[in-house]
Design a protein around this motif. Structure first.
Motif, PDB file in Angstrom:
ATOM      1  N   LYS A  81       0.876  -1.231  -0.191  1.00 12.54           N
ATOM      2  CA  LYS A  81      -0.018   0.008   0.033  1.00 12.54           C
ATOM      3  C   LYS A  81       0.701   1.445  -0.208  1.00 12.54           C
ATOM      4  N   GLY A  82       1.803   1.285   0.669  1.00 14.76           N
ATOM      5  CA  GLY A  82       2.803   2.385   0.917  1.00 14.76           C
ATOM      6  C   GLY A  82       3.302   2.600  -0.696  1.00 14.76           C
ATOM      7  N   TYR A  83       3.967   1.427  -1.002  1.00 15.17           N
ATOM      8  CA  TYR A  83       4.583   1.526  -2.627  1.00 15.17           C
ATOM      9  C   TYR A  83       3.598   1.968  -3.682  1.00 15.17           C
ATOM     10  N   ALA A  84       2.315   1.617  -3.264  1.00 13.70           N
ATOM     11  CA  ALA A  84       1.415   1.999  -4.324  1.00 13.70           C
ATOM     12  C   ALA A  84       0.988   3.446  -4.175  1.00 13.70           C
ATOM     13  N   ILE A  85       0.969   4.132  -3.112  1.00  6.63           N
ATOM     14  CA  ILE A  85       0.688   5.357  -3.144  1.00  6.63           C
ATOM     15  C   ILE A  85       1.808   6.324  -3.465  1.00  6.63           C
ATOM     16  N   GLY A  86       3.025   5.986  -3.173  1.00  4.76           N
ATOM     17  CA  GLY A  86       4.365   6.451  -3.722  1.00  4.76           C
ATOM     18  C   GLY A  86       4.191   6.615  -5.137  1.00  4.76           C
ATOM     19  N   SER A  87       4.160   5.338  -5.922  1.00  4.38           N
ATOM     20  CA  SER A  87       4.424   5.251  -7.435  1.00  4.38           C
ATOM     21  C   SER A  87       2.916   6.234  -8.062  1.00  4.38           C
ATOM     22  N   ALA A  88       1.790   6.193  -7.286  1.00  3.86           N
ATOM     23  CA  ALA A  88       0.790   7.005  -7.550  1.00  3.86           C
ATOM     24  C   ALA A  88       0.877   8.652  -7.445  1.00  3.86           C
ATOM     25  N   SER A  89       1.891   8.988  -6.446  1.00  2.00           N
ATOM     26  CA  SER A  89       2.169  10.265  -6.526  1.00  2.00           C
ATOM     27  C   SER A  89       3.093  10.867  -7.547  1.00  2.00           C
ATOM     28  N   LEU A  90       4.066  10.069  -7.774  1.00  2.00           N
ATOM     29  CA  LEU A  90       5.068  10.368  -9.090  1.00  2.00           C
ATOM     30  C   LEU A  90       4.244  10.265 -10.368  1.00  2.00           C
ATOM     31  N   ALA A  91       3.105   9.173 -10.512  1.00  2.00           N
ATOM     32  CA  ALA A  91       2.393   9.112 -11.978  1.00  2.00           C
ATOM     33  C   ALA A  91       1.483  10.109 -11.896  1.00  2.00           C
TER      34      ALA A  91
END
Length: 772
Positions: free
Chosen positions: A507-517
């Motif tokens: 979940k942390g990884y997904a929100i981090g990638s979502a922020s950059l994307a």
């Protein structure tokens, strides 16, 4: 001649494409990407067969596993029927909307095709992941009777099927559409036509994550409140009528939902990076566009190796073994990324070492997000221990402490995201500083794209670890319900504990990638609005109308002082809170139905608690299925409908609320005008405000919910190990209450929010022609 989206960003004052400076057109790389995707799907099939061929335990274990499988498959079938109907309606809307603009009308059919392909691939990714997980659970449970290492490998390899299928389908879908739409003949024009793929993936991911999240947490909360708190029976006790629904929920939420979520992440970020690669076509040629596909191919290869190196022994913490696999995957991904940068992103004036540094920034960002999530959700660190200690004085102090931890969690991730964006932008400019035909802004934005791809370079392994979580959770439930020896339960408890951590990490990884994307897609939206304005000016000029385009004008500065922009920003922030509220309320309402059914069954059949008769598991499963599917529709439609409504409403009232209408001291317009009238940008600017602030608010709120909920969960589990009184103590009861509050945070609203962030970006990009 059609103006290529984002091309004006790259070319300073000209829309004419120059011959790429890279020589080789890079077609070979497209076939490599397609080949790796096909091989990865074949290997996923082999892994699935190997897992399913393993021992499936006793007849009693199989009966429990079959009930979980039947419930999960029934829910997913009904859920996808609902999502399919909504997707078809939106496909018609997109087709009609694209025909409203002369610029986008030629692409209406292709956009709808890519939208539907993205939706189908996303749904298939979620279904495939769940198909294997609901069969791997009993195999892992059976293996745990003899070996922790065997159980670990079966659970991880079952999860790897999801990881490989999700990333391979994303790669295969984007690469195939690129080839089908003529990418080898007109590579600079095709990437924008793929935006529909990301939109379709986002739509399915939102409903899959939302519906699955409502299901899993309603069943979990209902089972805990009546089972643990009221009846005082253990977790996964077979006397609890909601226990099968709870185990089903792990699969439909954490496997099918998260599979669709990560598929959407890779799809949207892939397409966004390809669009930016098209803007740099004069520098890198086709290779710059195909670079994201090769990174995903490297991701698949590195993740396969990482999965197969994982092993453990009876005394080691399984999390250590999983971390070793992550380190191996990351090291191989870095080597592959370096090779891709030096072989694909080269040419006169290019400094590939700086571009590689952008990718390293992305990899480091992934590591830091994993570490930060571990810090806030593992019981050996201060945040969770503070919640444990607060549980000694009751539920109220537990909840206060948990909320405080949740509110603290966005601080470090925001610093990491900010540093990643600033560094990758700077490195991107440095890497292309001797290239004079593109602007610094284009150079920097492409640097952030490379960083995003670097962060995604371990996605398949991360998703394998995530799916490992529900597989081991189910395995523990099967062992508990089939009355296996305590030594076997100890093994599955170790795996389950590691699985809780891996789910939080994802979940942390997904929100981090979502922020950059989201930043990449936001930039793409702004440039697309500029391109649409240029098209309108060209049409007006051809009609003999006086036109004015200020020198150097670009749609990159959004003035928050303008009323439409400020209102759009407020609505964007509001959307994230209202959406979360609807999701959490849905869990609460559905959980109340579960609680009532469990109480009714206990009252109607006293033999259940006595252990002389079995509860009606199917009745509880049906209740949760119907309620979850009904509850997911309104918040999902709100997320899709609000940005469209804001853009169209402010476009309609532009004569009153005209944004960006400014003139210099000589009375010369500083914005585009047609026949003296300022071009209507009120709708486009209001949507830009909604997208920008909605993304920021969504990122922060998702971090609060994901990590806060994970901390509550592990605080409860820490007490269940025997500390502070252990199970059935007052501290444990307080921790169960806190975990119940955190459940819809971490498994429903939080994960759905980072899908919402990317859905907002893709839907506004696809429907941008409606707003000008």
């Amino acid at each position: 001649m059609q103006v290529v989206p984002l091309l004006a960003l790259a070319l300073q004052g000209s829309n004419n494409l120059s011959t790429p400076q890279t020589g080789d057109d890079g077609r070979f790389y497209l076939w490599v990407a397609l080949g790796v995707a096909v091989v990865a799907l074949g290997l996923a099939l082999m892994l699935a067969r190997a897992v399913i061929a393993s021992d499936s335990g006793t007849a009693e274990m199989q009966a429990i596993s079959n009930a979980i499988r039947e419930g999960a498959e029934a829910f997913l079938k009904r859920q996808y029927q609902t999502i399919g109907a909504i997707a078809l309606v939106l496909a018609v809307v997109v087709f009609v909307g694209y025909h409203l603009s002369p610029r986008t009308a030629p692409y209406a059919g292709k956009t709808v095709v890519s939208f539907l392909v993205g939706a189908v691939c996303s749904g298939l990714a979620g279904f495939t992941g769940m198909y294997c997980s609901i069969r791997a659970n009993i195999r892992a449970a059976s293996a745990a009777r003899s070996s922790l290492d065997r159980a670990l490998k079966l659970a991880l390899r079952g999860g790897a099927v999801t990881g490989l299928v999700v990333v391979a389908l994303s790669l295969l879908g984007v690469a195939s559409l690129f080839l089908l739409f003529g990418g080898l003949d007109h590579p600079e024009q095709v990437p924008f036509q793929l935006v529909g793929f990301g939109f379709g993936a986002s739509l399915v991911a939102l409903f899959a994550q939302l519906g699955g999240g409502i299901y899993t947490k309603a069943a979990d909360v209902g089972a805990d409140l009546v089972g643990k708190v009221e009846a005082g029976i253990p977790e996964d006790d077979p006397r609890n009528p909601a226990v099968i629904a709870d185990l089903v929920g792990d699969n439909v939420g954490d496997c099918a939902g998260r599979g669709a979520d990560i598929f959407e992440s890779t799809a949207a970020e892939n397409v966004g990076a390809m669009i930016l690669g098209a803007a740099l076509f004069p520098v890198f040629g086709l290779k710059g566009i195909l670079f994201p596909l090769i990174v995903l191919a490297i991701n698949l290869i590195a993740s396969i190796v990482g999965v197969f190196v994982v092993s453990t022994n009876e005394t080691e913490n399984p999390m250590n073994a999983l971390n070793r696999g992550f380190y191996v995957t990351s090291a191989l991904a870095l080597i592959g990324l370096a090779g891709a940068v030096y072989s694909m992103l080269n040419g006169p004036g290019v400094h590939p070492e700086w571009l590689l540094a952008c990718g390293v920034v992305g990899l480091v960002t992934a590591f830091l997000f994993v570490w930060i999530t571990q810090y806030y959700t593992e019981a050996r660190y201060r945040p969770v221990l503070s919640i444990v200690e607060a549980s000694l004085t009751g539920p109220a102090t537990n909840i206060i402490s948990g909320l405080a931890v949740g509110m603290e969690t966005p601080a470090m991730p925001v610093v990491v995201i900010s540093a990643a964006l600033l560094l990758s932008y700077f490195f991107g400019v440095k890497g292309l500083e001797d290239v004079t035909i593109v602007s610094n802004y284009a150079k920097g934005i492409y640097g952030t794209a490379i960083a995003t791809m670097g962060m995604l370079s371990c996605a398949a392994y991360i998703l394998a670890m995530d799916t490992f979580g529900p597989i081991t959770d189910n395995a523990g439930g099967i062992i508990e319900m089939s009355n296996q020896p305590e030594s076997v339960r100890e093994r599955t408890d170790k795996l389950d504990s590691a699985g809780n951590t891996t789910k939080a990490l994802t979940k942390g990884y997904a929100i981090g990638s979502a922020s950059l994307a989201a930043f990449l897609l936001f930039s793409a939206y702004l440039e697309e609005i500029k391109t649409l304005v240029e098209q309108k000016l060209a049409v007006a000029h051809a009609a003999g109308l006086a036109t004015s385009m200020p020198a150097g004008w670009s749609f990159t500065n959004i003035n928050l002082a303008q009323i439409p922009v400020f209102v759009g920003a407020l609505l964007g922030a509001m959307l994230t809170y209202l959406f979360s509220s609807l999701a959490i309320k849905a869990v609460g309402r559905t959980a109340q139905m579960v609680v009532k059914d469990v109480r009714d069954q206990f009252r109607e059949n006293p033999g259940i608690m006595a252990g002389t008769s079995k509860p009606d598991y199917a009745r509880c499963v049906n209740i949760v299925t119907s309620a979850a599917l009904k509850e997911m529709v309104i918040p999902g439609l709100l997320a899709v409908g609000l940005p469209v409504a804001v853009g169209l409403i402010f476009k309609h009232f532009s004569s009153v609320y005209q944004a960006n209408a400014s003139f210099d001291s000589a009375g010369v317009a500083l914005v585009p005008t047609i026949a003296g009238q300022v071009v209507n940008l009120a709708g486009a600017e209001s949507v830009a405000g909604l997208l920008m602030v909605g993304t920021i608010a969504g990122v922060l709120l998702a971090m609060l919910m994901n990590n806060g909920g994970g901390a509550w969960d592990n605080a409860k589990k820490f007490i269940e190990t025997g500390k502070y009184g252990g199970k059935k103590s007052d501290a444990h009861k307080a921790a169960v209450v806190g975990d119940t509050v955190g459940d819809p945070f971490k498994d429903t609203a939080g994960p759905s929010l980072h899908v919402l962030i990317k859905l907002l970006a893709t839907i506004t990009l696809v429907l941008a022609p409606l707003f000008v």
